[in-house]
Write an enzyme that holds these catalytic residues in place. Structure first.
Site, PDB file in Angstrom:
ATOM      1  N   SER A  45      54.807 199.360  62.337  1.00 37.02           N
ATOM      2  CA  SER A  45      54.927 198.842  63.707  1.00 37.02           C
ATOM      3  C   SER A  45      53.805 199.298  64.629  1.00 37.02           C
ATOM      4  O   SER A  45      53.578 198.700  65.671  1.00 37.02           O
ATOM      5  CB  SER A  45      56.279 199.225  64.318  1.00 37.02           C
ATOM      6  OG  SER A  45      56.334 200.606  64.595  1.00 37.02           O
ATOM      7  N   LYS A  96      56.597 204.196  69.342  1.00 34.42           N
ATOM      8  CA  LYS A  96      56.049 203.023  70.028  1.00 34.42           C
ATOM      9  C   LYS A  96      55.104 203.506  71.131  1.00 34.42           C
ATOM     10  O   LYS A  96      55.006 204.688  71.420  1.00 34.42           O
ATOM     11  CB  LYS A  96      57.156 202.164  70.663  1.00 34.42           C
ATOM     12  CG  LYS A  96      58.261 201.727  69.727  1.00 34.42           C
ATOM     13  CD  LYS A  96      57.812 200.703  68.731  1.00 34.42           C
ATOM     14  CE  LYS A  96      58.975 200.299  67.815  1.00 34.42           C
ATOM     15  NZ  LYS A  96      58.604 200.159  66.457  1.00 34.42           N
TER      16      LYS A  96
END
Length: 185
Positions: A45, A96
């Site tokens: 990710s 993230k």
């Protein structure tokens, strides 16, 4: 008489060694719990910034002192309630990038990321985003957190703003592999 002196001295050295070991162990655990800890990247990710199986150092003091985290900080966090309800392990850690702070207006339109009405250039991402997200104002006490690999990231565009209390720390350094040794930003 000599053997009892030697025996006493040996016991003192052993006791001193054991005490030193526990002092260093306690100090090491305290540093890991409060200041910095190692982690590894389990998914794609955050590609291309962080590769699968990269080893990173996570700084935790700023979060513990409730200091504001700058935009574009890469954060490690516990899953938000929405992910836990979907079956995520509450003890898992995700990673993230902070793309919006309280009060920011975030939107994804025409394959591009917009913050506060301005197109945001993201040098870590060269791929056009293949989804849209209606404008959202980031609420107090939360941030918007998105993966650098936007099209393959389960992030705030799907589960909403991330509560600040879920943040564990910020990724500051990649230490393995040695070819990627350096700051994570």
């Amino acid at each position: 008489m000599v053997s009892s002196i030697t025996s006493g001295s040996s016991k003192q050295r052993r006791r001193s060694t054991i005490q030193s070991f526990f002092i260093w162990l306690t100090l090491g655990l305290l540093i890991r719990w409060v200041l910095i800890e190692p982690r590894w990247i389990p998914s794609g990710s955050m590609l291309p910034t962080l590769q699968i199986r990269d080893r990173i150092m996570v700084e935790k003091l700023r979060v513990r002192l409730h200091q504001p985290l700058p935009l574009n900080s890469i954060v490690i966090f516990r899953p938000p309630l929405a992910l836990i309800k979907m079956g995520y392990d509450p003890s898992a850690a995700l990673i993230k990038r902070i793309v919006g702070r309280p009060g920011d207006e975030i939107e994804i339109k025409n394959g591009q990321f917009w913050r506060n009405g301005r197109l945001v250039e993201e040098p870590w991402s060269s791929v056009k985003i293949n989804y849209s997200m209606s404008q959202i104002t980031v609420p107090e006490g939360t941030v918007m957190a998105m993966g650098d690999n936007r099209n393959a990231s389960l992030d705030s565009h799907l589960w909403g703003p991330l509560p600040m209390e879920n943040i564990i720390g910020t990724a500051v350094w990649c230490y393995w592999p040695l070819t990627r040794f350096g700051p994570t930003q």
